[in-house]
Design a protein around this motif. Structure first.
Motif, PDB file in Angstrom:
ATOM      1  N   LEU A  90       0.835  -1.202   0.000  1.00  0.00           N
ATOM      2  CA  LEU A  90       0.000   0.000   0.000  1.00  0.00           C
ATOM      3  C   LEU A  90       0.868   1.250   0.000  1.00  0.00           C
ATOM      4  CD1 LEU A  90      -2.648   1.526   0.140  1.00  0.00           C
ATOM      5  CD2 LEU A  90      -2.727   1.077   2.605  1.00  0.00           C
ATOM      6  N   ALA A  91       1.909   1.254   0.815  1.00  0.00           N
ATOM      7  CA  ALA A  91       2.811   2.413   0.859  1.00  0.00           C
ATOM      8  C   ALA A  91       3.456   2.641  -0.503  1.00  0.00           C
ATOM      9  CB  ALA A  91       3.881   2.192   1.924  1.00  0.00           C
ATOM     10  N   TYR A  92       3.849   1.552  -1.158  1.00  0.00           N
ATOM     11  CA  TYR A  92       4.496   1.666  -2.476  1.00  0.00           C
ATOM     12  C   TYR A  92       3.567   2.337  -3.477  1.00  0.00           C
ATOM     13  CZ  TYR A  92       6.553   0.280  -6.924  1.00  0.00           C
ATOM     14  OH  TYR A  92       7.082   0.295  -8.186  1.00  0.00           O
ATOM     15  N   VAL A  93       2.305   1.915  -3.506  1.00  0.00           N
ATOM     16  CA  VAL A  93       1.347   2.513  -4.447  1.00  0.00           C
ATOM     17  C   VAL A  93       1.146   3.991  -4.128  1.00  0.00           C
ATOM     18  CG1 VAL A  93      -1.081   2.521  -5.155  1.00  0.00           C
ATOM     19  CG2 VAL A  93       0.164   0.361  -4.992  1.00  0.00           C
ATOM     20  N   LEU A  94       1.052   4.328  -2.860  1.00  0.00           N
ATOM     21  CA  LEU A  94       0.888   5.735  -2.473  1.00  0.00           C
ATOM     22  C   LEU A  94       2.100   6.557  -2.914  1.00  0.00           C
ATOM     23  CD1 LEU A  94      -0.587   5.184   1.104  1.00  0.00           C
ATOM     24  CD2 LEU A  94      -1.820   6.137  -0.863  1.00  0.00           C
ATOM     25  N   LEU A  95       3.283   5.999  -2.786  1.00  0.00           N
ATOM     26  CA  LEU A  95       4.487   6.714  -3.209  1.00  0.00           C
ATOM     27  C   LEU A  95       4.516   6.887  -4.726  1.00  0.00           C
ATOM     28  CD1 LEU A  95       7.210   5.068  -0.936  1.00  0.00           C
ATOM     29  CD2 LEU A  95       6.193   7.325  -0.677  1.00  0.00           C
ATOM     30  N   VAL A  96       4.154   5.839  -5.450  1.00  0.00           N
ATOM     31  CA  VAL A  96       4.143   5.922  -6.908  1.00  0.00           C
ATOM     32  C   VAL A  96       3.214   7.035  -7.382  1.00  0.00           C
ATOM     33  CG1 VAL A  96       3.387   4.718  -8.995  1.00  0.00           C
ATOM     34  CG2 VAL A  96       4.836   3.539  -7.341  1.00  0.00           C
ATOM     35  N   ASN A 100       1.270  10.379  -3.285  1.00  0.00           N
ATOM     36  CA  ASN A 100       0.348  10.690  -2.189  1.00  0.00           C
ATOM     37  C   ASN A 100       1.151  10.572  -0.890  1.00  0.00           C
ATOM     38  OD1 ASN A 100      -1.896  11.054  -0.576  1.00  0.00           O
ATOM     39  ND2 ASN A 100      -3.211   9.771  -1.854  1.00  0.00           N
ATOM     40  N   PHE A 101       2.085  11.517  -0.722  1.00  0.00           N
ATOM     41  CA  PHE A 101       3.097  11.385   0.330  1.00  0.00           C
ATOM     42  C   PHE A 101       2.517  11.543   1.736  1.00  0.00           C
ATOM     43  CE2 PHE A 101       5.638  13.106  -3.351  1.00  0.00           C
ATOM     44  CZ  PHE A 101       6.256  11.905  -3.658  1.00  0.00           C
ATOM     45  N   ASP A 102       1.567  12.456   1.914  1.00  0.00           N
ATOM     46  CA  ASP A 102       0.995  12.675   3.244  1.00  0.00           C
ATOM     47  C   ASP A 102       0.368  11.400   3.797  1.00  0.00           C
ATOM     48  OD1 ASP A 102       1.758  15.266   3.642  1.00  0.00           O
ATOM     49  OD2 ASP A 102      -0.087  16.150   2.866  1.00  0.00           O
ATOM     50  N   VAL A 103      -0.453  10.751   2.967  1.00  0.00           N
ATOM     51  CA  VAL A 103      -1.121   9.527   3.408  1.00  0.00           C
ATOM     52  C   VAL A 103      -0.099   8.423   3.650  1.00  0.00           C
ATOM     53  CG1 VAL A 103      -2.857   7.788   2.815  1.00  0.00           C
ATOM     54  CG2 VAL A 103      -3.224  10.174   2.189  1.00  0.00           C
ATOM     55  N   ALA A 104       0.921   8.346   2.796  1.00  0.00           N
ATOM     56  CA  ALA A 104       1.972   7.348   2.981  1.00  0.00           C
ATOM     57  C   ALA A 104       2.681   7.553   4.318  1.00  0.00           C
ATOM     58  CB  ALA A 104       2.973   7.416   1.835  1.00  0.00           C
ATOM     59  N   ILE A 105       2.975   8.793   4.667  1.00  0.00           N
ATOM     60  CA  ILE A 105       3.640   9.078   5.942  1.00  0.00           C
ATOM     61  C   ILE A 105       2.771   8.645   7.114  1.00  0.00           C
ATOM     62  CG2 ILE A 105       4.415  10.951   7.469  1.00  0.00           C
ATOM     63  CD1 ILE A 105       5.376  12.407   4.899  1.00  0.00           C
ATOM     64  N   GLN A 106       1.473   8.952   7.063  1.00  0.00           N
ATOM     65  CA  GLN A 106       0.558   8.538   8.129  1.00  0.00           C
ATOM     66  C   GLN A 106       0.525   7.016   8.265  1.00  0.00           C
ATOM     67  OE1 GLN A 106      -3.302  10.317   7.413  1.00  0.00           O
ATOM     68  NE2 GLN A 106      -2.408  12.330   7.028  1.00  0.00           N
ATOM     69  N   LEU A 107       0.424   6.327   7.130  1.00  0.00           N
ATOM     70  CA  LEU A 107       0.401   4.864   7.140  1.00  0.00           C
ATOM     71  C   LEU A 107       1.681   4.298   7.740  1.00  0.00           C
ATOM     72  CD1 LEU A 107      -0.709   2.063   6.107  1.00  0.00           C
ATOM     73  CD2 LEU A 107       0.551   2.534   3.993  1.00  0.00           C
ATOM     74  N   LEU A 108       2.827   4.808   7.296  1.00  0.00           N
ATOM     75  CA  LEU A 108       4.109   4.242   7.708  1.00  0.00           C
ATOM     76  C   LEU A 108       4.450   4.570   9.151  1.00  0.00           C
ATOM     77  CD1 LEU A 108       5.927   4.989   4.363  1.00  0.00           C
ATOM     78  CD2 LEU A 108       5.530   2.709   5.305  1.00  0.00           C
ATOM     79  N   GLU A 109       4.106   5.766   9.603  1.00  0.00           N
ATOM     80  CA  GLU A 109       4.341   6.110  11.008  1.00  0.00           C
ATOM     81  C   GLU A 109       3.525   5.195  11.922  1.00  0.00           C
ATOM     82  OE1 GLU A 109       6.510   7.847  12.314  1.00  0.00           O
ATOM     83  OE2 GLU A 109       7.074   9.551  11.066  1.00  0.00           O
ATOM     84  N   SER A 110       2.290   4.905  11.514  1.00  0.00           N
ATOM     85  CA  SER A 110       1.451   3.994  12.298  1.00  0.00           C
ATOM     86  C   SER A 110       2.008   2.571  12.254  1.00  0.00           C
ATOM     87  CB  SER A 110       0.017   4.026  11.761  1.00  0.00           C
ATOM     88  OG  SER A 110      -0.795   3.101  12.437  1.00  0.00           O
ATOM     89  N   ALA A 111       2.444   2.136  11.074  1.00  0.00           N
ATOM     90  CA  ALA A 111       2.953   0.769  10.923  1.00  0.00           C
ATOM     91  C   ALA A 111       4.236   0.551  11.710  1.00  0.00           C
ATOM     92  CB  ALA A 111       3.189   0.479   9.436  1.00  0.00           C
ATOM     93  N   GLY A 116      11.316   7.347   4.624  1.00  0.00           N
ATOM     94  CA  GLY A 116      12.281   8.345   4.187  1.00  0.00           C
ATOM     95  C   GLY A 116      11.948   8.897   2.818  1.00  0.00           C
ATOM     96  N   ILE A 117      11.534   8.017   1.898  1.00  0.00           N
ATOM     97  CA  ILE A 117      11.178   8.455   0.549  1.00  0.00           C
ATOM     98  C   ILE A 117       9.949   9.360   0.586  1.00  0.00           C
ATOM     99  CG2 ILE A 117      10.390   7.660  -1.713  1.00  0.00           C
ATOM    100  CD1 ILE A 117      12.085   5.106  -1.194  1.00  0.00           C
ATOM    101  N   ALA A 118       8.965   9.002   1.421  1.00  0.00           N
ATOM    102  CA  ALA A 118       7.753   9.822   1.535  1.00  0.00           C
ATOM    103  C   ALA A 118       8.096  11.211   2.066  1.00  0.00           C
ATOM    104  CB  ALA A 118       6.738   9.139   2.440  1.00  0.00           C
ATOM    105  N   ASN A 119       8.936  11.285   3.088  1.00  0.00           N
ATOM    106  CA  ASN A 119       9.354  12.584   3.615  1.00  0.00           C
ATOM    107  C   ASN A 119      10.183  13.360   2.600  1.00  0.00           C
ATOM    108  OD1 ASN A 119       8.359  12.948   6.404  1.00  0.00           O
ATOM    109  ND2 ASN A 119       9.468  11.056   6.814  1.00  0.00           N
ATOM    110  N   TYR A 120      11.011  12.644   1.864  1.00  0.00           N
ATOM    111  CA  TYR A 120      11.795  13.265   0.787  1.00  0.00           C
ATOM    112  C   TYR A 120      10.856  13.877  -0.254  1.00  0.00           C
ATOM    113  CZ  TYR A 120      15.081  13.336  -3.212  1.00  0.00           C
ATOM    114  OH  TYR A 120      15.845  13.697  -4.297  1.00  0.00           O
ATOM    115  N   GLY A 121       9.800  13.143  -0.604  1.00  0.00           N
ATOM    116  CA  GLY A 121       8.827  13.650  -1.565  1.00  0.00           C
ATOM    117  C   GLY A 121       8.113  14.897  -1.078  1.00  0.00           C
ATOM    118  N   GLN A 122       7.959  15.013   0.237  1.00  0.00           N
ATOM    119  CA  GLN A 122       7.324  16.190   0.841  1.00  0.00           C
ATOM    120  C   GLN A 122       8.330  17.292   1.153  1.00  0.00           C
ATOM    121  OE1 GLN A 122       4.159  16.194   0.183  1.00  0.00           O
ATOM    122  NE2 GLN A 122       3.393  16.572   2.228  1.00  0.00           N
TER     123      GLN A 122
END
Length: 357
Positions: A156-162, A165-176, A191-197
């Protein structure tokens, strides 16, 4: 093969013999003979689950994913006891670039049984079919059914990054991370999600944690090298990480390149001769290990420009351009160096090319 050929002549209506012959021909790289034997086996297989499955595996091994998918889906229809048959068939369809039959097949399976792995596969099939909203729904269902399956969170995180959708990816990954406390791949994705933001401080933290968790994988070091100019206050720590990676992998060009890049980042406007010389040695080592990596040539050219060795700088910048002609930065630097060398026309040509790119 000779024995199997004889057996096929003695028992021409025996599907297993033809499949065995197809497998033997494939191992001997006789593609056309293997294909002919497999076709004969299929014509005799009817609805024999063992043969259908064997033929599906044969075609998957030859890279004929569409054929493998068709046969494995037929096998799944008659082998109700094999719960993984649908998973394999859908995976083969996705390998073949055929998401629509994959969606149909896994949808039928889910109508009979709600399973996390099937929802995950359906999400991947929807993604391959360009149906992003449905992708997210199905991947979320997989996580809900199997919250401790790390792979589903990563998918799921990979699809969000592709889809950036970095904000949602960060929320998902911080929770995970509260569940998967030592997951290098989730930390890297964070790290990639934060880099994207453009949250560079958080990205640096995540990449450093990734390197701690999995010191042998390259990706966190590569990303740290990309954002090193945004890592004020952490340069010493990052450079030491690069140095450790280089020491652990002395035959890997990347470690020496990144170690040099860390040293260069620490130099500032008044570079230390000692650091500059060390960085030069490291870059030359990187080039000797991989002479096709343009960034090592570029960094060495820039370093030599700073040392006012303009002729050598020009050679390395020219090599960087030869290796990566459509990258703007080497043209810009070579323009400057040619100016210093009095090559006015050459400098102008590089200036034009830089502006064009």
């Amino acid at each position: 093969v000779t024995s199997l050929n004889r057996a096929s002549q003695l028992r021409p209506d025996h599907a297993q013999v033809w499949l065995a012959l197809a497998q033997a021909q494939r191992r001997m790289k006789n593609k056309s003979q293997a294909a002919e034997a497999a076709a004969k086996a299929e014509s005799l297989a009817a609805s024999d689950p063992v043969m259908l499955h064997g033929l599906a595996l044969f075609h998957s091994e030859t890279g004929n994913w569409a054929k493998a998918a068709s046969l494995e889906s037929r096998y799944a229809a008659v082998a109700s006891g094999d719960r993984d048959a649908v998973v394999r068939a859908v995976s083969f369809y996705l390998q073949a670039g055929q998401p629509k039959p994959a969606i149909e097949l896994v949808g039928k399976a889910l109508a009979k049984e709600k399973r996390a792995d099937l929802h995950n596969l359906l999400g991947k099939a929807y993604e391959a079919d360009g149906q992003f909203d449905k992708t997210i729904v199905e991947l979320q269902k997989a996580i809900q059914l199997a919250p401790r399956e790390e792979a589903y969170v990563f998918d799921l995180a990979y699809v969000l990054l592709v889809h950036q959708n970095f904000d949602v990816a960060i929320q998902l990954l911080e929770s995970a991370k509260k569940i998967f406390t030592r997951s290098a791949q989730l930390e890297l994705a964070l790290g990639i999600a934060n880099y994207g933001q453009r949250k560079f401080g958080e990205a640096v933290d995540a990449f450093l944690r990734t390197a701690d968790l999995a010191p042998r994988i390259e990706q966190p070091y590569v990303f740290l090298g990309r954002i090193i100019s945004h890592a004020e206050g952490r340069l010493g720590e990052i450079t030491e990480k690069f140095a450790s990676f280089a020491r652990a992998n002395p035959r890997n060009y990347l470690g020496h390149f990144l170690h040099a890049k860390g040293l260069i980042a620490q130099m500032g406007p008044a570079p230390s001769v000692e650091l500059a010389d060390q960085a030069e040695r490291l870059l030359k080592k990187s080039i000797s290990l991989n002479p096709t990596f343009w960034e090592s040539e570029f960094e060495l050219g820039v370093l030599l420009e700073g040392k006012k060795d303009f002729s050598a700088a020009a050679r390395h910048l020219e090599r960087a351009i030869q290796l990566s002609p459509n990258t703007p930065a080497p043209h810009y630097r070579l323009d400057r160096v040619y100016d210093r060398l009095g090559k006015t026309e050459a400098a102008q040509a590089e200036r034009v090319q830089h502006e064009k790119l």
